[in-house]
Scaffold this active site. Structure first.
Site, PDB file in Angstrom:
ATOM      1  N   ASP A   9       0.841  -1.191   0.000  1.00  0.00           N
ATOM      2  CA  ASP A   9       0.000   0.000   0.000  1.00  0.00           C
ATOM      3  C   ASP A   9       0.884   1.251   0.000  1.00  0.00           C
ATOM      4  OD1 ASP A   9      -2.936   1.036   0.348  1.00  0.00           O
ATOM      5  OD2 ASP A   9      -1.874   1.978   2.010  1.00  0.00           O
TER       6      ASP A   9
ATOM      7  N   HIS B 252      -7.071  -6.246  -1.695  1.00  0.00           N
ATOM      8  CA  HIS B 252      -5.977  -5.366  -1.293  1.00  0.00           C
ATOM      9  C   HIS B 252      -5.220  -5.903  -0.077  1.00  0.00           C
ATOM     10  CE1 HIS B 252      -3.839  -1.585  -0.967  1.00  0.00           C
ATOM     11  NE2 HIS B 252      -4.201  -1.464   0.283  1.00  0.00           N
TER      12      HIS B 252
END
Length: 343
Positions: free
Chosen positions: A116, A313
Protein backbone atom coordinates in the site's frame (compact mmCIF):
# COMPACT_ATOMS: atom_id res chain seq x y z
CA UNK A 1 11.28 -22.25 14.02
CA UNK A 2 7.55 -21.56 14.39
CA UNK A 3 6.43 -19.74 11.22
CA UNK A 4 2.80 -19.24 12.22
CA UNK A 5 1.59 -15.64 12.05
CA UNK A 6 2.51 -13.28 14.85
CA UNK A 7 0.00 -12.79 17.64
CA UNK A 8 -0.38 -9.48 19.47
CA UNK A 9 2.64 -8.95 21.74
CA UNK A 10 4.19 -12.15 20.37
CA UNK A 11 7.31 -13.14 22.35
CA UNK A 12 9.10 -14.35 19.20
CA UNK A 13 9.90 -10.72 18.35
CA UNK A 14 10.95 -7.55 20.16
CA UNK A 15 9.15 -4.21 20.31
CA UNK A 16 11.56 -1.29 20.32
CA UNK A 17 11.86 2.41 19.55
CA UNK A 18 14.58 4.58 18.02
CA UNK A 19 15.10 8.28 17.46
CA UNK A 20 15.15 8.79 13.69
CA UNK A 21 15.79 12.27 12.29
CA UNK A 22 14.30 13.88 15.39
CA UNK A 23 11.26 11.59 15.62
CA UNK A 24 10.48 8.50 17.67
CA UNK A 25 9.81 5.43 15.56
CA UNK A 26 8.43 2.24 17.09
CA UNK A 27 9.11 -1.04 15.31
CA UNK A 28 8.96 -4.80 15.49
CA UNK A 29 12.36 -6.53 15.44
CA UNK A 30 12.65 -10.18 14.51
CA UNK A 31 15.98 -12.02 14.80
CA UNK A 32 16.77 -15.33 13.05
CA UNK A 33 17.67 -18.28 15.22
CA UNK A 34 20.72 -19.14 13.16
CA UNK A 35 23.20 -17.10 11.09
CA UNK A 36 21.80 -13.87 9.66
CA UNK A 37 21.46 -13.82 5.86
CA UNK A 38 20.43 -10.18 5.41
CA UNK A 39 18.26 -7.50 7.02
CA UNK A 40 14.75 -6.96 5.64
CA UNK A 41 12.83 -3.75 6.35
CA UNK A 42 9.05 -4.00 5.87
CA UNK A 43 6.95 -0.86 5.35
CA UNK A 44 3.18 -0.98 5.91
CA UNK A 45 0.41 1.18 4.49
CA UNK A 46 -3.02 2.55 5.45
CA UNK A 47 -4.79 1.84 7.71
CA UNK A 48 -2.37 -0.76 8.92
CA UNK A 49 0.71 -0.93 11.12
CA UNK A 50 3.82 -3.07 11.46
CA UNK A 51 1.59 -5.91 12.70
CA UNK A 52 0.10 -6.05 9.20
CA UNK A 53 3.19 -8.08 8.25
CA UNK A 54 2.33 -10.72 10.88
CA UNK A 55 2.32 -13.56 8.31
CA UNK A 56 5.60 -12.51 6.70
CA UNK A 57 7.79 -11.69 9.72
CA UNK A 58 8.10 -15.24 11.19
CA UNK A 59 8.54 -16.71 7.71
CA UNK A 60 11.37 -14.33 6.83
CA UNK A 61 13.00 -14.98 10.20
CA UNK A 62 12.90 -18.72 9.41
CA UNK A 63 14.84 -18.02 6.19
CA UNK A 64 17.62 -16.40 8.20
CA UNK A 65 16.62 -12.74 7.86
CA UNK A 66 16.72 -10.09 10.52
CA UNK A 67 13.38 -8.32 10.12
CA UNK A 68 12.64 -4.68 11.00
CA UNK A 69 9.01 -3.58 10.59
CA UNK A 70 8.46 0.04 11.64
CA UNK A 71 5.17 1.60 12.56
CA UNK A 72 5.23 4.39 10.04
CA UNK A 73 4.94 8.11 10.74
CA UNK A 74 1.65 8.90 12.46
CA UNK A 75 0.90 5.32 13.52
CA UNK A 76 0.85 3.17 16.64
CA UNK A 77 3.53 4.52 18.95
CA UNK A 78 5.51 6.41 16.27
CA UNK A 79 5.43 10.20 16.35
CA UNK A 80 2.73 12.06 14.40
CA UNK A 81 4.20 15.46 13.46
CA UNK A 82 1.85 18.29 12.56
CA UNK A 83 4.21 19.37 9.78
CA UNK A 84 2.86 17.74 6.60
CA UNK A 85 6.26 17.96 4.92
CA UNK A 86 7.46 15.20 7.28
CA UNK A 87 5.01 12.83 5.57
CA UNK A 88 6.28 13.23 2.00
CA UNK A 89 7.76 10.22 0.24
CA UNK A 90 11.14 11.92 0.06
CA UNK A 91 11.17 12.70 3.79
CA UNK A 92 9.90 9.29 4.85
CA UNK A 93 12.47 7.65 2.55
CA UNK A 94 15.17 9.49 4.48
CA UNK A 95 13.64 8.16 7.72
CA UNK A 96 13.69 4.59 6.41
CA UNK A 97 17.29 4.98 5.26
CA UNK A 98 18.44 6.22 8.67
CA UNK A 99 16.50 3.49 10.49
CA UNK A 100 18.02 0.85 8.21
CA UNK A 101 21.56 2.15 8.66
CA UNK A 102 21.15 1.92 12.42
CA UNK A 103 21.05 -1.86 11.85
CA UNK A 104 23.44 -2.39 8.92
CA UNK A 105 25.83 0.55 9.23
CA UNK A 106 26.60 3.34 6.78
CA UNK A 107 27.89 0.99 4.09
CA UNK A 108 25.53 -1.94 4.64
CA UNK A 109 22.55 -2.92 2.51
CA UNK A 110 19.00 -4.12 3.14
CA UNK A 111 16.17 -5.87 1.38
CA UNK A 112 13.22 -3.47 1.39
CA UNK A 113 9.56 -4.45 1.10
CA UNK A 114 6.31 -2.48 1.16
CA UNK A 115 2.53 -2.72 0.90
CA UNK A 116 0.00 0.00 0.00
CA UNK A 117 1.55 3.38 0.96
CA UNK A 118 4.54 1.33 2.04
CA UNK A 119 4.93 0.21 -1.56
CA UNK A 120 5.08 3.84 -2.68
CA UNK A 121 7.70 4.44 0.02
CA UNK A 122 9.96 1.55 -0.96
CA UNK A 123 10.07 2.50 -4.66
CA UNK A 124 11.04 6.04 -3.71
CA UNK A 125 13.54 4.89 -1.08
CA UNK A 126 15.21 2.70 -3.71
CA UNK A 127 15.31 5.75 -6.00
CA UNK A 128 16.65 8.25 -3.45
CA UNK A 129 19.00 5.80 -1.67
CA UNK A 130 19.94 3.12 -4.23
CA UNK A 131 23.25 2.32 -2.55
CA UNK A 132 21.32 1.11 0.52
CA UNK A 133 19.03 -1.33 -1.30
CA UNK A 134 20.21 -4.82 -2.27
CA UNK A 135 16.73 -5.85 -3.46
CA UNK A 136 13.26 -4.27 -3.27
CA UNK A 137 9.70 -5.58 -3.46
CA UNK A 138 6.18 -4.22 -3.31
CA UNK A 139 2.89 -5.99 -2.70
CA UNK A 140 -0.10 -4.39 -4.47
CA UNK A 141 1.54 -0.99 -5.13
CA UNK A 142 2.97 -0.42 -8.61
CA UNK A 143 5.60 2.18 -9.41
CA UNK A 144 4.26 5.69 -9.98
CA UNK A 145 6.42 7.85 -12.27
CA UNK A 146 8.04 11.00 -11.00
CA UNK A 147 5.69 13.99 -10.87
CA UNK A 148 6.55 16.47 -13.61
CA UNK A 149 3.65 18.71 -12.55
CA UNK A 150 0.99 18.92 -9.87
CA UNK A 151 -2.61 18.13 -10.70
CA UNK A 152 -5.18 18.17 -7.89
CA UNK A 153 -6.82 14.79 -7.44
CA UNK A 154 -10.22 16.53 -7.55
CA UNK A 155 -9.52 17.66 -11.14
CA UNK A 156 -8.26 14.22 -12.20
CA UNK A 157 -11.36 12.48 -10.81
CA UNK A 158 -13.67 15.13 -12.28
CA UNK A 159 -12.14 14.40 -15.68
CA UNK A 160 -13.09 10.74 -15.28
CA UNK A 161 -9.62 9.41 -14.52
CA UNK A 162 -8.22 7.48 -11.51
CA UNK A 163 -11.72 6.80 -10.20
CA UNK A 164 -10.25 4.00 -8.08
CA UNK A 165 -8.65 6.80 -6.00
CA UNK A 166 -11.92 8.69 -5.46
CA UNK A 167 -12.01 7.54 -1.83
CA UNK A 168 -8.85 9.56 -1.22
CA UNK A 169 -10.85 12.77 -1.63
CA UNK A 170 -12.75 11.84 1.51
CA UNK A 171 -9.68 10.65 3.41
CA UNK A 172 -7.69 13.86 2.88
CA UNK A 173 -10.62 15.95 4.06
CA UNK A 174 -11.85 16.55 7.61
CA UNK A 175 -14.68 14.03 8.00
CA UNK A 176 -12.92 10.73 8.71
CA UNK A 177 -10.43 12.37 11.07
CA UNK A 178 -13.23 14.10 12.98
CA UNK A 179 -15.71 11.24 13.16
CA UNK A 180 -13.44 8.22 13.83
CA UNK A 181 -12.32 9.05 17.36
CA UNK A 182 -12.30 6.94 20.50
CA UNK A 183 -12.03 3.18 20.83
CA UNK A 184 -15.65 2.40 19.95
CA UNK A 185 -15.43 4.25 16.62
CA UNK A 186 -11.98 2.82 15.91
CA UNK A 187 -13.40 -0.66 16.47
CA UNK A 188 -16.24 -0.03 14.00
CA UNK A 189 -13.78 1.48 11.51
CA UNK A 190 -11.46 -1.52 11.57
CA UNK A 191 -14.35 -3.95 11.21
CA UNK A 192 -15.30 -2.10 8.04
CA UNK A 193 -11.78 -1.72 6.65
CA UNK A 194 -10.89 -5.38 7.08
CA UNK A 195 -13.91 -6.83 5.33
CA UNK A 196 -16.76 -6.86 7.83
CA UNK A 197 -20.29 -6.58 6.45
CA UNK A 198 -23.70 -5.46 7.65
CA UNK A 199 -26.68 -7.85 8.01
CA UNK A 200 -27.65 -7.30 4.35
CA UNK A 201 -24.10 -7.46 3.04
CA UNK A 202 -23.46 -3.72 3.38
CA UNK A 203 -19.84 -2.67 3.08
CA UNK A 204 -18.39 -0.04 5.39
CA UNK A 205 -15.85 1.19 2.86
CA UNK A 206 -15.62 1.51 -0.91
CA UNK A 207 -13.08 2.99 -3.30
CA UNK A 208 -15.85 5.10 -4.85
CA UNK A 209 -16.95 6.80 -1.63
CA UNK A 210 -14.57 5.97 1.20
CA UNK A 211 -15.93 5.26 4.69
CA UNK A 212 -19.70 4.68 4.75
CA UNK A 213 -20.53 6.27 8.07
CA UNK A 214 -24.23 5.37 7.86
CA UNK A 215 -23.55 1.62 8.17
CA UNK A 216 -20.55 1.51 10.52
CA UNK A 217 -22.66 0.59 13.56
CA UNK A 218 -24.11 -2.41 11.66
CA UNK A 219 -20.81 -3.96 10.54
CA UNK A 220 -20.05 -7.40 11.92
CA UNK A 221 -16.80 -9.21 12.68
CA UNK A 222 -14.18 -8.77 9.94
CA UNK A 223 -12.92 -11.92 8.21
CA UNK A 224 -9.32 -10.64 8.14
CA UNK A 225 -8.94 -9.91 11.88
CA UNK A 226 -9.75 -12.25 14.71
CA UNK A 227 -11.14 -10.71 17.90
CA UNK A 228 -7.73 -10.47 19.58
CA UNK A 229 -6.19 -8.83 16.51
CA UNK A 230 -9.07 -6.36 16.20
CA UNK A 231 -8.60 -5.23 19.79
CA UNK A 232 -4.85 -4.93 19.20
CA UNK A 233 -5.43 -2.58 16.28
CA UNK A 234 -7.78 -0.48 18.41
CA UNK A 235 -5.33 -0.32 21.32
CA UNK A 236 -2.35 0.53 19.13
CA UNK A 237 -4.17 3.30 17.28
CA UNK A 238 -5.41 4.67 20.59
CA UNK A 239 -1.77 5.32 21.55
CA UNK A 240 -2.01 8.47 19.41
CA UNK A 241 -3.64 11.52 20.92
CA UNK A 242 -7.06 12.35 19.49
CA UNK A 243 -7.90 12.64 16.68
CA UNK A 244 -6.23 9.24 16.38
CA UNK A 245 -6.37 9.12 12.57
CA UNK A 246 -4.80 12.55 11.96
CA UNK A 247 -1.32 11.08 11.43
CA UNK A 248 -2.37 8.15 9.21
CA UNK A 249 -4.61 10.42 7.09
CA UNK A 250 -1.84 12.96 6.62
CA UNK A 251 -0.35 10.59 4.04
CA UNK A 252 -3.30 11.49 1.77
CA UNK A 253 -2.62 15.21 2.20
CA UNK A 254 0.84 15.23 0.65
CA UNK A 255 0.03 14.97 -3.07
CA UNK A 256 1.10 18.55 -3.86
CA UNK A 257 4.14 18.37 -1.58
CA UNK A 258 5.26 15.10 -3.20
CA UNK A 259 4.91 16.66 -6.64
CA UNK A 260 6.95 19.69 -5.62
CA UNK A 261 9.68 17.39 -4.28
CA UNK A 262 9.89 15.60 -7.62
CA UNK A 263 9.30 18.20 -10.34
CA UNK A 264 12.93 19.16 -10.78
CA UNK A 265 14.09 15.54 -10.80
CA UNK A 266 11.34 14.61 -13.27
CA UNK A 267 12.66 17.26 -15.67
CA UNK A 268 16.40 17.14 -15.00
CA UNK A 269 17.13 13.70 -13.53
CA UNK A 270 18.53 11.47 -12.30
CA UNK A 271 16.09 9.19 -14.15
CA UNK A 272 13.74 6.86 -12.35
CA UNK A 273 15.72 3.67 -12.91
CA UNK A 274 16.28 0.64 -10.68
CA UNK A 275 19.39 -1.49 -11.11
CA UNK A 276 18.79 -3.78 -8.11
CA UNK A 277 16.54 -6.88 -8.33
CA UNK A 278 12.89 -5.94 -7.85
CA UNK A 279 9.62 -7.82 -7.31
CA UNK A 280 6.06 -6.61 -7.82
CA UNK A 281 3.23 -8.75 -6.45
CA UNK A 282 -0.20 -7.72 -7.70
CA UNK A 283 -3.47 -8.77 -6.06
CA UNK A 284 -6.09 -9.85 -8.60
CA UNK A 285 -9.09 -8.48 -6.66
CA UNK A 286 -7.51 -5.22 -5.45
CA UNK A 287 -10.03 -2.45 -6.14
CA UNK A 288 -7.81 0.36 -4.87
CA UNK A 289 -4.65 -0.71 -6.73
CA UNK A 290 -5.82 -2.97 -9.57
CA UNK A 291 -3.09 -4.91 -11.39
CA UNK A 292 -3.72 -2.88 -14.57
CA UNK A 293 -2.14 0.13 -12.83
CA UNK A 294 1.25 -1.56 -13.21
CA UNK A 295 1.19 -1.43 -17.01
CA UNK A 296 4.44 -0.06 -18.36
CA UNK A 297 6.43 -0.10 -15.13
CA UNK A 298 8.79 -2.81 -16.42
CA UNK A 299 10.67 -0.18 -18.46
CA UNK A 300 12.09 1.36 -15.27
CA UNK A 301 13.83 -1.82 -14.04
CA UNK A 302 16.88 -3.79 -14.98
CA UNK A 303 15.54 -6.93 -13.25
CA UNK A 304 11.82 -6.90 -12.41
CA UNK A 305 10.00 -10.08 -11.41
CA UNK A 306 6.20 -10.04 -11.52
CA UNK A 307 3.73 -12.21 -9.67
CA UNK A 308 0.01 -12.09 -8.91
CA UNK A 309 -1.96 -13.61 -6.04
CA UNK A 310 -5.68 -14.27 -5.78
CA UNK A 311 -6.60 -11.73 -3.12
CA UNK A 312 -8.08 -8.33 -2.40
CA UNK A 313 -5.98 -5.37 -1.29
CA UNK A 314 -5.25 -7.23 1.97
CA UNK A 315 -3.06 -9.79 0.25
CA UNK A 316 -0.52 -9.90 3.11
CA UNK A 317 -3.05 -11.66 5.32
CA UNK A 318 -5.65 -12.99 2.88
CA UNK A 319 -3.02 -14.79 0.81
CA UNK A 320 -0.24 -14.82 3.37
CA UNK A 321 1.22 -18.24 2.50
CA UNK A 322 1.22 -17.53 -1.23
CA UNK A 323 2.78 -14.09 -0.77
CA UNK A 324 5.45 -15.69 1.40
CA UNK A 325 6.17 -18.34 -1.21
CA UNK A 326 6.55 -15.74 -3.95
CA UNK A 327 8.81 -13.53 -1.83
CA UNK A 328 10.90 -16.47 -0.65
CA UNK A 329 11.53 -17.83 -4.14
CA UNK A 330 12.37 -14.37 -5.46
CA UNK A 331 14.75 -13.66 -2.57
CA UNK A 332 16.58 -16.91 -3.20
CA UNK A 333 17.10 -15.86 -6.81
CA UNK A 334 17.85 -12.18 -6.04
CA UNK A 335 20.41 -13.05 -3.34
CA UNK A 336 22.03 -15.84 -5.37
CA UNK A 337 20.84 -18.64 -3.16
CA UNK A 338 21.91 -17.12 0.17
CA UNK A 339 18.70 -18.31 1.83
CA UNK A 340 18.37 -21.58 -0.09
CA UNK A 341 19.18 -23.76 2.89
CA UNK A 342 16.20 -22.39 4.77
CA UNK A 343 13.65 -22.63 1.95
Amino acid sequence: MDTSKLKPNDPRVKYETKQIRGKTYSYILGEPQGPKVETVVLVHGWPDMAFGWRHQIPYLMSLGFQVVAPNMLGYAGTDAPRDLSQFTLKSVSADIAELARSFVGQDGQIVLGGHDWGGAVVWRTAYYHPELIKAVFSVCTPLHPLSAEYKPLEDIVAAGHMLNFKYQLQLKGPDVEARIQGKDMLRRFFRAMFGGRGPNGEAGFSTSEGVHFDVLDKIGAPPLLDEQELEYYVEQYALQEAPELRGPLNWYRTRELNAKDEMDRAKNGPPLRFEMPALFVAASKDNALPPAMSKGMDAFYKDLTRAEVDATHWALTQAGDEVNRVIGEWLNKALNGANKAAL
